[in-house]
Write an enzyme that holds these catalytic residues in place. Structure first.
Site, PDB file in Angstrom:
ATOM      1  N   LYS A 158      -9.823  -1.985   1.435  1.00  0.00           N
ATOM      2  CA  LYS A 158      -9.478  -0.860   2.320  1.00  0.00           C
ATOM      3  C   LYS A 158     -10.247   0.408   1.949  1.00  0.00           C
ATOM      4  O   LYS A 158     -10.697   1.150   2.818  1.00  0.00           O
ATOM      5  CB  LYS A 158      -7.977  -0.593   2.263  1.00  0.00           C
ATOM      6  CG  LYS A 158      -7.109  -1.795   2.593  1.00  0.00           C
ATOM      7  CD  LYS A 158      -7.416  -2.351   3.951  1.00  0.00           C
ATOM      8  CE  LYS A 158      -6.426  -3.458   4.314  1.00  0.00           C
ATOM      9  NZ  LYS A 158      -6.705  -3.974   5.666  1.00  0.00           N
ATOM     10  N   HIS A 196     -10.892  -2.119  11.222  1.00  0.00           N
ATOM     11  CA  HIS A 196      -9.816  -3.000  10.741  1.00  0.00           C
ATOM     12  C   HIS A 196      -9.660  -4.159  11.735  1.00  0.00           C
ATOM     13  O   HIS A 196      -8.690  -4.206  12.484  1.00  0.00           O
ATOM     14  CB  HIS A 196      -8.525  -2.168  10.648  1.00  0.00           C
ATOM     15  CG  HIS A 196      -7.405  -2.834   9.934  1.00  0.00           C
ATOM     16  ND1 HIS A 196      -6.081  -2.456  10.109  1.00  0.00           N
ATOM     17  CD2 HIS A 196      -7.384  -3.832   9.017  1.00  0.00           C
ATOM     18  CE1 HIS A 196      -5.307  -3.194   9.340  1.00  0.00           C
ATOM     19  NE2 HIS A 196      -6.059  -4.040   8.675  1.00  0.00           N
ATOM     20  N   TYR A 203      -1.315  -3.392  -6.801  1.00  0.00           N
ATOM     21  CA  TYR A 203      -1.192  -4.102  -5.528  1.00  0.00           C
ATOM     22  C   TYR A 203      -2.526  -4.087  -4.762  1.00  0.00           C
ATOM     23  O   TYR A 203      -3.199  -3.047  -4.684  1.00  0.00           O
ATOM     24  CB  TYR A 203      -0.077  -3.485  -4.666  1.00  0.00           C
ATOM     25  CG  TYR A 203      -0.111  -4.066  -3.286  1.00  0.00           C
ATOM     26  CD1 TYR A 203       0.421  -5.337  -3.047  1.00  0.00           C
ATOM     27  CD2 TYR A 203      -0.769  -3.430  -2.246  1.00  0.00           C
ATOM     28  CE1 TYR A 203       0.307  -5.919  -1.801  1.00  0.00           C
ATOM     29  CE2 TYR A 203      -0.882  -4.008  -0.997  1.00  0.00           C
ATOM     30  CZ  TYR A 203      -0.339  -5.253  -0.783  1.00  0.00           C
ATOM     31  OH  TYR A 203      -0.459  -5.842   0.449  1.00  0.00           O
ATOM     32  N   ARG A 229       1.695 -12.118  -0.629  1.00  0.00           N
ATOM     33  CA  ARG A 229       0.343 -12.403  -0.148  1.00  0.00           C
ATOM     34  C   ARG A 229      -0.267 -13.614  -0.828  1.00  0.00           C
ATOM     35  O   ARG A 229       0.033 -13.912  -1.984  1.00  0.00           O
ATOM     36  CB  ARG A 229      -0.556 -11.194  -0.445  1.00  0.00           C
ATOM     37  CG  ARG A 229      -0.135  -9.913   0.266  1.00  0.00           C
ATOM     38  CD  ARG A 229      -0.820  -9.769   1.590  1.00  0.00           C
ATOM     39  NE  ARG A 229      -0.286  -8.680   2.402  1.00  0.00           N
ATOM     40  CZ  ARG A 229      -0.866  -8.253   3.515  1.00  0.00           C
ATOM     41  NH1 ARG A 229      -1.975  -8.800   3.952  1.00  0.00           N
ATOM     42  NH2 ARG A 229      -0.325  -7.292   4.224  1.00  0.00           N
ATOM     43  N   SER A 231      -1.666  -3.646  10.167  1.00  0.00           N
ATOM     44  CA  SER A 231      -1.351  -4.586   9.093  1.00  0.00           C
ATOM     45  C   SER A 231      -0.073  -5.357   9.410  1.00  0.00           C
ATOM     46  O   SER A 231       0.907  -4.782   9.872  1.00  0.00           O
ATOM     47  CB  SER A 231      -1.163  -3.817   7.785  1.00  0.00           C
ATOM     48  OG  SER A 231      -2.313  -3.063   7.521  1.00  0.00           O
ATOM     49  N   CYS A 282       0.400  -7.598  11.751  1.00  0.00           N
ATOM     50  CA  CYS A 282       0.645  -7.752  13.182  1.00  0.00           C
ATOM     51  C   CYS A 282      -0.168  -8.890  13.802  1.00  0.00           C
ATOM     52  O   CYS A 282      -0.313  -8.958  15.018  1.00  0.00           O
ATOM     53  CB  CYS A 282       0.366  -6.444  13.909  1.00  0.00           C
ATOM     54  SG  CYS A 282       1.541  -5.160  13.466  1.00  0.00           S
ATOM     55  N   ARG A 334       0.834  -1.192   0.000  1.00  0.00           N
ATOM     56  CA  ARG A 334       0.000   0.000   0.000  1.00  0.00           C
ATOM     57  C   ARG A 334       0.872   1.247   0.000  1.00  0.00           C
ATOM     58  O   ARG A 334       1.978   1.250   0.530  1.00  0.00           O
ATOM     59  CB  ARG A 334      -0.903   0.015   1.241  1.00  0.00           C
ATOM     60  CG  ARG A 334      -2.123  -0.900   1.126  1.00  0.00           C
ATOM     61  CD  ARG A 334      -3.084  -0.737   2.309  1.00  0.00           C
ATOM     62  NE  ARG A 334      -2.495  -1.263   3.532  1.00  0.00           N
ATOM     63  CZ  ARG A 334      -1.902  -0.542   4.455  1.00  0.00           C
ATOM     64  NH1 ARG A 334      -1.835   0.776   4.352  1.00  0.00           N
ATOM     65  NH2 ARG A 334      -1.385  -1.103   5.525  1.00  0.00           N
ATOM     66  N   ASP A 373      -9.880  -9.481   8.576  1.00  0.00           N
ATOM     67  CA  ASP A 373      -9.295  -8.157   8.318  1.00  0.00           C
ATOM     68  C   ASP A 373     -10.255  -6.992   8.570  1.00  0.00           C
ATOM     69  O   ASP A 373      -9.818  -5.940   9.006  1.00  0.00           O
ATOM     70  CB  ASP A 373      -8.788  -8.098   6.866  1.00  0.00           C
ATOM     71  CG  ASP A 373      -7.826  -6.936   6.622  1.00  0.00           C
ATOM     72  OD1 ASP A 373      -6.909  -6.745   7.441  1.00  0.00           O
ATOM     73  OD2 ASP A 373      -7.994  -6.217   5.626  1.00  0.00           O
TER      74      ASP A 373
END
Ligand code: GDP
Ligand code: PGA
Ligand code: MN
Ligand code: MN
Length: 626
Positions: free
Chosen positions: A247, A267, A238, A409, A290, A292, A89, A315
């Protein structure tokens, strides 16, 4: 209708519609598409129907071009390597545009750079857009993607339409959202979130295309217009920048709608934990920045007996109090877009088992026998096997360098997860009994603590900090503020957002308890003090018992309720240093509170609700006296 239709067809002019029936799209969609076709001037327009044949057609095209490569070890799995300049991002190019600046961002202290979202004026944004979008799809096909965030037709769901010139984006949207022609029926003539995405690489291409991945990193722009529910993303393929349902819509735009309608778009993962002895199930929502640990926690494999864990989402959570005041949450997504490195059969077997079919792997390595590879899989592949790295280099385990990008990912359908919750698509959602905040905190912050009240818990959320990760463009491991794990996703004024959270504590709402966890505290040798992953069930066990009012297991500390020594099940664990894991170094906390206060003053000065200052004052006093 007839008149509008005529105009629209004229405006689409000579551009062919190669698939789908334009005339039967809802009117508002026709006008939206026509306007953007005129702006972006694609070679053709393709209306997606979400069918498997459609996916196969696109996959076949991308295999021919070389963008996708089939992983023959699995069923319908593909690997994709991006341009190495387009891997995460891009927060610095992400903007919110509203008439009034302070609808988008908070008042910052003079001379301070705001980090809780960026505003761009409508005038300047128009210039920036005009500098990018006209003709940006020349020579390419524009895909029209109807999608639902949340189960199609559920009262909590929202509909979007994404236009994109990237067929990789189309394939991923099909996994991450619900793409279906049924969306048109449900939509009718109602409003939808308008999503426009372009790789910014019109033909003939001006910029060298690397790895068959067209993009335009120098000109990335991710623009949000909450007032008209529109998103325009340019230059990046991406996921976080291009899968606009995620997002951009489900967080930045949705939080605007949520504020207006009195709910929360966060989130957060959602998981259910059943205690097998009693059959009691408790649902938890947890927000970590993100990379974590959300995906890992949401589908954890318990290391102690007696618990069954099932995942609802990993998420994003949309949560709303029902008429009885119970908080219910849904996962608006349909897939997992997970961090690959670190994922293996030990740390997260459920994620591994989810992505063995119908999945797309981006920026991972590939083994000579047609499997995926990333850091963390050392013990699960033949040690001597030849590997091609995400950069296309020959490599073997043990050699310097990495096989996968740290933000590589997997994109896989959530329904394939062996522990997907049977209610994950329930239109009502699941009842949320606890909210957990957390981050990567190498020092000072205990394994778990519980806030004294909703107001205290919101303050704990407002003060979340974490080490930077590879999920965005930040370099190094600096500790950054990330309130509610939402810093990169702020869609309106951060101070007002805190006010919105506080405002939810009113009748008849039964607000959940709020906790803070930290799996990442280090000892002086730099090793994790806590084993993490499946052992995190031990902490959730304590959390659940607190949710159900077990009083004897908590002790009061200056920062909140801590587990009473021995109240967390440590059976079968190696040595764990309880005292170190739960210590509260006084100077550390004094500095931390001062620094958090400064952060809030800098970033949202006049907009921070008084209740937050009061909580900080009281916390400071308790720490000083404690
Ligand atoms: P998300 O981006 O928040 O969903 O985070 P993930 O669950 O994908 O995890 C990101 C990274 O943190 C991965 O490399 C994981 O292996 C690692 N991680 C996740 N949970 C833990 C944990 O409990 N302890 C430790 N040490 N690492 C973890
Ligand atoms: P994550 O999702 O939170 O699982 O890392 C992607 C992101 O936040 O960029
Ligand atoms: Mn995320
Ligand atoms: Mn994740």
């Amino acid at each position: 209708f007839h008149e509008v239709h005529e105009i629209v067809v004229q405006k689409l002019g000579h551009i062919p519609i190669v698939k789908g029936d334009f005339a039967h799209l809802p009117n508002k969609v026709q006008r939206f598409v026509a306007a953007w076709v005129q702006e972006c001037r694609p070679r053709a327009v393709y209306i997606c129907d979400g069918s498997d044949e459609e996916a196969h057609e696109i996959i076949h095209k991308l295999e021919e071009r070389g963008l996708l490569h089939k992983l023959r070890k699995y069923e319908e799995c593909y690997i994709c390597r991006t341009d190495p300049a387009d891997v995460a991002r891009v927060e610095s190019k992400t903007f919110v545009t509203t008439e009034d600046k302070y609808d988008s961002v908070a008042h910052v202290r003079e001379g301070v750079q705001g980090i809780m979202g960026q505003w761009m004026s409508p005038e300047l944004m128009e210039v920036e857009m005009n500098n990018r979008f006209p003709g940006c799809m020349a020579g390419r096909c524009m895909y029209i993607i109807p999608f639902s965030m949340g189960p199609i037709g559920s009262p909590l769901s929202k509909i979007g339409v994404q236009l994109t010139d990237s067929n990789y984006v189309l394939l991923c949207m099909r996994i991450m959202t619900r793409v279906s022609p049924k969306v048109w029926e449900v939509l009718g003539d109602n409003e939808f979130v308008r999503c426009v995405h372009s790789m910014g690489c019109p033909r003939p291409v001006q910029r060298k295309v690397i790895n068959h991945w067209p993009c335009n990193p120098e000109k990335i722009l991710i623009a949000h217009f909450p007032e008209i529910r529109e998103i325009c993303s340019y230059g990046s393929g991406y996921g976080g920048n291009s899968l606009l349902g995620k997002k951009c819509f489900a967080l930045r735009i949705a939080m605007n709608i949520a504020r207006d309608e009195g709910w929360l778009a966060e989130h957060m993962l959602i998981m259910g934990i059943t205690e097998e002895k009693t059959g009691r199930e408790t649902f938890i929502a947890a927000a970590f920045p993100s990379a974590c640990g959300k995906t890992n926690l949401a589908m954890l494999n318990p290391t102690i007996p007696g618990f069954k864990v099932r995942v609802v989402g990993d998420d994003i959570a949309w949560m709303r109090f029902d008429e009885n005041g119970e908080l219910y949450g849904i996962n608006p997504e349909a897939g997992f877009f997970g961090v690959a490195p670190g994922t293996n059969m030990k740390t997260n077997p459920n994620a591994m088992l989810t992505c063995l079919k119908n999945s797309i792997f981006t920026n991972v390595g590939e083994t000579a026998d047609g499997g995926f590879y990333w850091e963390g899989l050392e013990d699960e592949v033949d040690k001597n096997i030849a590997i091609t790295t995400w950069l296309g280099e020959n490599w073997r385990i043990g050699q310097p360098g990495k096989a996968a990008h740290p933000n590589a990912r997997f994109t896989c359908p959530a329904g394939q997860c062996p522990i997907i919750h049977p209610k994950w698509e329930d239109p009502k959602g699941v009842p949320i009994s606890a909210i957990i905040f957390g981050g990567r905190r190498p020092v000072g912050v205990p394994l778990v603590y519980e806030a004294f009240s909703w107001e205290h818990g919101v303050t704990v959320g407002a003060c979340v900090k974490s080490e930077a990760t590879a999920a965005a463009e930040h370099v190094g491991k600096q500790i950054m503020h990330d309130p509610m794990a939402m810093r990169p996703f702020m869609g309106y004024n951060f101070g007002k957002y805190l006010g919105h959270w506080l405002s939810l504590n009113k009748a008849p709402h039964k607000v959940p308890k709020i906790f803070h966890v930290n799996w990442f505290r280090l000892n002086e040798k730099g090793q994790f003090l806590w084993p993490g992953f499946g052992d995190n069930i031990r902490v959730l066990d304590w959390v659940i018992r607190r949710v159900h009012e077990e009083e004897s297991i908590a002790v009061k500390s200056p920062i909140g309720w801590l587990p009473k020594k021995g109240s967390i099940n440590m059976d079968g664990l190696g040595p764990v240093d309880w005292n170190e894991l739960f210590s509260l170094p006084k100077h550390y906390w004094e500095d931390d509170i001062r620094e958090s206060r400064r952060f809030l003053e800098d970033q949202a000065n006049g907009d921070v609700p008084p209740a937050i200052w009061k909580e900080l004052d009281e916390l400071e006093k308790r720490v000083k006296e404690g």
